[in-house]
Design a protein around this motif. Structure first.
Motif, short mmCIF file in Angstrom:
data_model
loop_
_atom_site.label_atom_id
_atom_site.label_comp_id
_atom_site.label_asym_id
_atom_site.label_seq_id
_atom_site.Cartn_x
_atom_site.Cartn_y
_atom_site.Cartn_z
N LYS A 143 -35.31 35.82 -0.36
CA LYS A 143 -34.21 34.88 -0.20
C LYS A 143 -34.09 34.02 -1.46
O LYS A 143 -35.01 33.96 -2.27
CB LYS A 143 -34.48 33.97 1.00
CG LYS A 143 -34.57 34.72 2.31
CD LYS A 143 -34.91 33.78 3.44
CE LYS A 143 -35.03 34.56 4.74
NZ LYS A 143 -35.38 33.67 5.85
N PHE A 166 -33.34 30.16 -3.09
CA PHE A 166 -33.43 28.74 -2.80
C PHE A 166 -33.01 27.96 -4.03
O PHE A 166 -33.45 28.25 -5.15
CB PHE A 166 -34.86 28.35 -2.40
CG PHE A 166 -35.30 29.03 -1.14
CD1 PHE A 166 -35.10 28.43 0.09
CD2 PHE A 166 -35.87 30.29 -1.17
CE1 PHE A 166 -35.47 29.06 1.26
CE2 PHE A 166 -36.25 30.94 -0.01
CZ PHE A 166 -36.05 30.32 1.21
N LEU A 167 -32.15 26.98 -3.83
CA LEU A 167 -31.72 26.12 -4.91
C LEU A 167 -32.65 24.90 -4.93
O LEU A 167 -32.76 24.18 -3.94
CB LEU A 167 -30.28 25.66 -4.69
CG LEU A 167 -29.70 24.78 -5.79
CD1 LEU A 167 -29.65 25.52 -7.13
CD2 LEU A 167 -28.31 24.31 -5.40
N LEU A 174 -38.65 29.50 3.37
CA LEU A 174 -38.57 28.11 2.93
C LEU A 174 -39.97 27.56 2.68
O LEU A 174 -40.19 26.83 1.72
CB LEU A 174 -37.84 27.25 3.97
CG LEU A 174 -37.74 25.76 3.67
CD1 LEU A 174 -37.04 25.50 2.34
CD2 LEU A 174 -37.04 25.04 4.81
N THR A 176 -35.52 18.48 -4.17
CA THR A 176 -34.85 18.87 -2.92
C THR A 176 -34.62 20.38 -2.98
O THR A 176 -34.22 20.90 -4.02
CB THR A 176 -33.50 18.15 -2.77
OG1 THR A 176 -33.70 16.74 -2.91
CG2 THR A 176 -32.87 18.43 -1.43
N ILE A 177 -34.86 21.05 -1.86
CA ILE A 177 -34.73 22.51 -1.82
C ILE A 177 -33.79 22.90 -0.69
O ILE A 177 -33.92 22.41 0.43
CB ILE A 177 -36.10 23.18 -1.60
CG1 ILE A 177 -37.07 22.76 -2.72
CG2 ILE A 177 -35.96 24.69 -1.54
CD1 ILE A 177 -38.49 23.21 -2.48
N TYR A 178 -32.86 23.80 -1.02
CA TYR A 178 -31.92 24.33 -0.04
C TYR A 178 -31.96 25.85 -0.08
O TYR A 178 -31.94 26.44 -1.16
CB TYR A 178 -30.48 23.90 -0.38
CG TYR A 178 -30.23 22.43 -0.31
CD1 TYR A 178 -29.94 21.81 0.91
CD2 TYR A 178 -30.27 21.66 -1.46
CE1 TYR A 178 -29.69 20.44 0.96
CE2 TYR A 178 -30.03 20.29 -1.40
CZ TYR A 178 -29.76 19.70 -0.19
OH TYR A 178 -29.52 18.35 -0.14
N GLU A 179 -31.99 26.48 1.10
CA GLU A 179 -31.80 27.92 1.12
C GLU A 179 -30.34 28.18 0.77
O GLU A 179 -29.44 27.51 1.30
CB GLU A 179 -32.13 28.51 2.50
CG GLU A 179 -32.06 30.01 2.49
CD GLU A 179 -32.56 30.64 3.78
OE1 GLU A 179 -32.31 31.85 3.95
OE2 GLU A 179 -33.17 29.94 4.61
N TRP A 180 -30.11 29.12 -0.12
CA TRP A 180 -28.77 29.36 -0.64
C TRP A 180 -28.31 30.75 -0.24
O TRP A 180 -28.92 31.75 -0.60
CB TRP A 180 -28.79 29.22 -2.15
CG TRP A 180 -27.44 29.10 -2.78
CD1 TRP A 180 -26.25 28.93 -2.17
CD2 TRP A 180 -27.16 29.13 -4.17
NE1 TRP A 180 -25.25 28.84 -3.08
CE2 TRP A 180 -25.77 28.97 -4.33
CE3 TRP A 180 -27.93 29.27 -5.31
CZ2 TRP A 180 -25.15 28.96 -5.56
CZ3 TRP A 180 -27.32 29.26 -6.54
CH2 TRP A 180 -25.94 29.10 -6.65
N ASN A 181 -27.21 30.81 0.50
CA ASN A 181 -26.61 32.07 0.92
C ASN A 181 -25.53 32.47 -0.09
O ASN A 181 -24.36 32.51 0.24
CB ASN A 181 -26.02 31.94 2.33
CG ASN A 181 -27.07 31.68 3.35
OD1 ASN A 181 -28.18 32.19 3.28
ND2 ASN A 181 -26.77 30.85 4.33
#
Length: 84
Positions: A2, A4-5, A56, A77-82
């Protein structure tokens, strides 16, 4: 894997000595095929990188080993990115 940003925002107490360590960390991730791209923001307030990880939890573990995080000089800060 996956994507992640990982967003890093500079804190006032940023130690400039951590910057080359952070860049080396990103280079290592790139060599491992985990850092697709990275760069700083034009206003010098921070930067971001696109991290590849299985989950994550793994992304957090990797990002929290970044000298940007361990030095205390950036908020992370971490975001899962689609992304398509």
């Amino acid at each position: 894997m996956k994507r992640f940003l990982v967003i890093l925002m500079r804190r006032p107490q940023l130690d400039p000595a951590a910057i080359p360590l952070h860049r080396q960390f990103l280079d290592t991730l790139r060599e491992q095929g985990r850092n697709e791209m990275s760069g700083g923001f034009a206003d010098q307030s921070g930067g971001a990188y696109l991290l590849r990880a299985e989950s994550l939890e793994e992304a957090l573990q990797i990002a929290h080993n970044d000298p940007a995080h361990t030095s205390g000089g950036w908020d992370v800060t971490i975001y899962e990115w689609n992304a398509d």
